[in-house]
Structures are given as C-alpha cells and as structure tokens.
Design a protein around this motif. Structure first.
Motif, PDB file in Angstrom:
ATOM      1  N   LYS A 198       0.849  -1.201   0.000  1.00  0.00           N
ATOM      2  CA  LYS A 198       0.000   0.000   0.000  1.00  0.00           C
ATOM      3  C   LYS A 198       0.880   1.246   0.000  1.00  0.00           C
ATOM      4  CE  LYS A 198      -3.684   2.261   2.647  1.00  0.00           C
ATOM      5  NZ  LYS A 198      -4.472   2.234   3.892  1.00  0.00           N
ATOM      6  N   SER A 199       0.465   2.244  -0.772  1.00  0.00           N
ATOM      7  CA  SER A 199       1.275   3.459  -0.924  1.00  0.00           C
ATOM      8  C   SER A 199       1.586   4.106   0.429  1.00  0.00           C
ATOM      9  CB  SER A 199       0.551   4.471  -1.811  1.00  0.00           C
ATOM     10  OG  SER A 199       1.244   5.700  -1.811  1.00  0.00           O
ATOM     11  N   LYS A 225      -1.028  10.550  -7.028  1.00  0.00           N
ATOM     12  CA  LYS A 225      -1.185   9.294  -6.283  1.00  0.00           C
ATOM     13  C   LYS A 225      -2.662   8.974  -6.064  1.00  0.00           C
ATOM     14  CE  LYS A 225       1.279   6.808  -5.088  1.00  0.00           C
ATOM     15  NZ  LYS A 225       1.974   5.684  -5.772  1.00  0.00           N
ATOM     16  N   GLN A 228      -4.298   7.469  -9.040  1.00  0.00           N
ATOM     17  CA  GLN A 228      -4.008   6.038  -9.162  1.00  0.00           C
ATOM     18  C   GLN A 228      -4.887   5.218  -8.222  1.00  0.00           C
ATOM     19  OE1 GLN A 228       0.186   5.781  -8.374  1.00  0.00           O
ATOM     20  NE2 GLN A 228       0.780   6.662 -10.338  1.00  0.00           N
ATOM     21  N   CYS A 229      -5.287   5.838  -7.105  1.00  0.00           N
ATOM     22  CA  CYS A 229      -6.131   5.151  -6.118  1.00  0.00           C
ATOM     23  C   CYS A 229      -7.626   5.379  -6.384  1.00  0.00           C
ATOM     24  CB  CYS A 229      -5.788   5.644  -4.705  1.00  0.00           C
ATOM     25  SG  CYS A 229      -4.071   5.394  -4.230  1.00  0.00           S
ATOM     26  N   GLN A 231      -9.338   8.073  -6.439  1.00  0.00           N
ATOM     27  CA  GLN A 231      -9.975   9.135  -5.646  1.00  0.00           C
ATOM     28  C   GLN A 231      -9.947  10.423  -6.487  1.00  0.00           C
ATOM     29  OE1 GLN A 231      -8.607   9.275  -1.498  1.00  0.00           O
ATOM     30  NE2 GLN A 231      -7.821   7.197  -1.729  1.00  0.00           N
TER      31      GLN A 231
END
Length: 483
Positions: A198-199, A225, A228-229, A231
């Motif tokens: 997980k990031s 980021k 990529q998630c 959101q």
C-alpha cells in the motif's frame, strides 16, 4: 615514503559528509542535464535553493569551473544565513565541506584547511564521532536530496537518509517531503518492495501539507497518487490548486500535465506542457510528455485510410511534432531510459525500423542503471528482434538476460513468458532443436528446478555435443546436487 601536506589534507577531506564524498560521481551522472535541472530549480523558486546551489557547486567543480563553484557556495551560504539565523552552523556543514573540497581542487590548501577548522568547531559539540562532520538531520536531509536529484539508482540510499533524519527530527518538513518524493518514485517502479505494498507516499504527502499547506509540489504529487487510487474528486482539486498556486513552476506544471494526460485530456495536458517547456527548454521530462500526448492523438488518425486531405495533414503534423519532441528528450538526457523506449516504440509504429534499431543498440549497452530498466530494455529490444527483425537468436539472448536479473519486475515476468512461448512453439515443430532445449533448461535452472534443468541440458547436448554453455551449466548443476 612520507605523506605530503596535500596527502594529509586529502585524508581529512575524505572524512567529510558532502557532495564530494557521496556516491554520485562524474562517471555515473549526466553532468549537463544535471546542471540544467539544478539551474531550473533555482530559477523557479525551489524552496530548497541552498541545496541546489551546493550540488551545482559540485557539478561545476567536476567540470573544472572552480570559480563558479565558489560563487554557488557563496549563494548557498547567503540563503542559509537568511533562512536559518539561529541554526546556521548546523545547516552549513555540507556547504563548508564543499568549500574545503573546491579550494583543495584549486590548490588553495590553506583555505581548504580553514574550512576544516570551522567544521571542527561546529561539529565538536554535535557529535562524538568524526572530527569534521556530524550526522545530524540537516546533513542526512541534504544527502538524501542530492541522491534523489542525481539518478534513480540512488533512490533506496536516499530513502535511508531521510529515514535516519526523521528518526531524530520527525517534523522536519524538508525530510518528510524528501521521503515522500523518493517513495512516490519507488512506488512507480515494478519490482520494488514499495510497488507491492500500500502506498506510503500518500501519508507523507498529507503530512507535508499539514505542516506546509502552500507546498504546490506536494499537492501535485498527492493528486497523481490519489488518481491512481481512484480518488478522482480530491485528486482533481489538488491538481487545480497546485497549478493555481504555481502556474510558472515547470516542476509543478509537468505533474499536472501528467495527471491530465492520464485522464485523457490531451489538449489541457499539451497546453500546460508547452507553457512549461517554454520556461524550461532543456527538460527531458517535458519533451517526453509532449511526445506521448501527440502519440495518443496520432493513434486514431493512423487508422483513417489515405485520401482524406485534412486527416493526412493533421497526421503529418503530429508525426513531425512527436518525433521532434522525442528527439529533444533523448538529446537532453541520454541516460533516460523510458523516453528512449517510448521513442523506439513510436518508430516501430511508423515502420521506421532503422531508427528503432539505432535506439535499441544504444540502450542495450547501458549497464549502470536500475535493474527494471535493464529488464524493460531486454523485453522491448528482444521483442523487436523477434517480431520485426526475425532474429530468434538475438531475441532469446535478450529475454534470457532480462530473466537472469533477479529483480521481480513486470518486465522480467514478460521476458519469461516470451521465452516459454518461443520454446513451446519451437519444440512443437522441431522437438530436437538444441537451442530451444537449452533455453528450457536455463528457465528451469533459474526457477531452481535443478532436476528438470539437468534433463533439458542433457537433451540439448544429445544434439549439440560440444556446446560449452550447456556443458558448463550441467557441471554446475551436478556439483550443486552433490553439495
């Protein structure tokens, strides 16, 4: 033979913690590209300008520009005095170390010694260790940033530097931003431990913004980021804020453009990139991103049949623009792997195999880079040899080279897949093909299946009795089984 005063001074200088004693040296970095990047960070209001001036002094000294290096260090010292009035000495350790080294290279040994004397006075109350340096958060932080800016091969070492700094100073925003940046980059590399978990960069970037709400670089990185998630809403808001706060900082704008390219908004991405590249014309990253946007716009046009004049003109214009920016990206940073691999793919797409071959011939000779870079080169160059050049021997050799690098990247797995496909097809039509049998033996050997490896190497030797490679592999496997 007795040591000279210069030799004795050099022994002391080697104890310092500064750019002249850290890993990146002249042979491992692109000096011209580094100078442009450091100058950009200074010109466009980078908050760590003293760090950039320090590193620029090192690069200038390597290039024989010692007087310019001294001027760079004076700028760094001036900024540190302004920004760290009560803690100037702690923050000047790297700068004074660089001063000592530059004066040494200029033959000014007394001046070099004077900076060693200053360092001894500064460091004595800070450490029980070496006389001329102190491993405090400020030094770890500067070393970390120096490594990040040098080359991707130093990212893991940079991460350790920031971690050590934060152990002693957990709210140091400079080092939190440093570890966030290096984690952001490591997470993007297939095969790294950071990529498989997980990031961690997200929490560090959020922490940076808690301490420094106006940090537009942190906003842009966090936006990417979160994209990529999935959101998207928060990601979009952060990117827009970052561009609004820093519309003239290429380092911020380039990440915003990458965000829009990934969203499929090529027009907005190109608009931002062209503004940024006008400010920073030597940026490999910006030229590469413009080329990738143009390539995305070009792909649907390639499917339109000839005869449509408007489409033909648009297509020709995009091809020329794309090629031009790929060439500039390559010219400005010869050691950047991804832009060159993308350029080669673009050339293959257009049927320009000679240019693709030229690019791959250059890339396969690069060894001083991250393992996943080597594996990506092997995969793409091998695929080119197999499908475009019809050279099975060269292709197999490249796929095996990628597989033999023990770094669990996506490219390594693809190299293995390509080898299996080739072997299975070859043995289906030619069960006694010694090369295919030997390759299968090599795959089993790399997988740790020694008995299967021996079986296939023995089969290969039935049809190629004197093959030194198979005999050597067989002997090593037999010996390991006995041990």
């Amino acid at each position: 033979m007795s040591s000279t005063p210069k030799d004795l001074l050099k022994e002391k200088l080697d104890q310092l913690q500064c750019h002249f004693t850290w890993s990146p040296q002249k042979e491992t970095i692109d000096l011209e590209d580094m100078m442009y990047r450091l100058q950009d960070s200074i010109n466009f209001g980078d908050r760590y300008q003293a760090t950039s001036y320090n590193q620029l002094a090192f690069i200038n000294c390597l290039q024989g520009n010692s007087e310019e290096a001294i001027q760079n260090l004076k700028e760094a010292e001036k900024i540190l005095r302004e920004n760290h009035k009560d803690a100037f000495e702690r923050n000047s350790i790297v700068t004074y170390g660089n001063y000592a080294w530059v004066h040494y290279h200029m033959g000014q040994l007394a001046k070099a010694q004077s900076y060693l004397d200053k360092l001894e006075m500064i460091c004595k109350p800070l450490t029980d260790g070496p006389r001329y340096t102190a491993m405090i958060p400020e030094v770890y932080g500067e070393k970390g940033w120096s490594l990040v800016k040098s080359a991707a091969k130093y990212y893991e070492e940079a991460k350790k530097c920031f971690e050590k700094a934060l152990e002693k100073d957990p709210d140091n925003s400079n080092c939190i931003m440093g570890i966030a940046t290096v984690l952001f980059r490591l997470e993007s590399f297939s095969g790294t431990p950071e990529n498989r978990t997980k990031s961690q960069s997200v929490q560090h970037l959020r922490h940076v913004l808690e301490l420094d709400p106006d940090n537009s670089v942190a906003m842009a990185l966090l936006g990417l980021k979160l994209q990529q998630c999935y959101q998207e809403k928060e990601a979009y808001k952060l990117i827009e804020q970052a561009v609004h706060k820093s519309p003239d900082r290429p380092y911020v704008v380039r990440y915003a453009a990458l965000f829009y390219r990934r969203e499929g908004d090529m027009e907005r991405a190109v608009e931002l990139l062209e503004k940024a590249v006008a400010l920073s014309p030597h940026s490999c990253f910006l030229h590469h991103q413009i080329a990738m946007c143009c390539q995305s716009q070009l792909k649907p046009l390639l499917k339109i049949p000839p005869g449509t004049s408007h489409a033909f003109q648009q297509k020709s214009k995009l091809i020329e623009k794309c090629r031009n920016h790929f060439e500039k990206a390559r010219e400005h940073r010869r050691l950047a792997i991804k832009p060159q691999l993308d350029f080669a793919e673009f050339c293959i797409m257009l049927g320009d195999y000679s240019k693709a071959e030229e690019i791959y011939s250059h890339l396969v000779k690069i060894v001083d880079t991250r393992p996943e870079n080597v594996q990506n080169i092997c995969l793409q160059a091998g695929s080119f040899e197999l499908y475009q050049k019809r050279s099975e021997t060269k292709a197999v050799s490249l796929f095996l080279k990628g597989l033999r690098l023990e770094h669990d990247s996506k490219a390594r797995r693809e190299c293995k897949k390509k080898l299996y496909q080739w072997v299975d097809r070859k043995l289906y039509f030619a069960p006694h093909d010694s090369m295919a049998l030997g390759v299968k033996g090599s795959i089993y050997q790399l997988d740790g299946d020694k008995s299967k490896a021996i079986e296939y190497f023995e089969k290969a030797l039935e049809f190629d009795r004197d093959n030194v490679e198979y005999l050597s592999a067989l002997a090593a496997l037999s010996l390991s089984l006995k041990g």
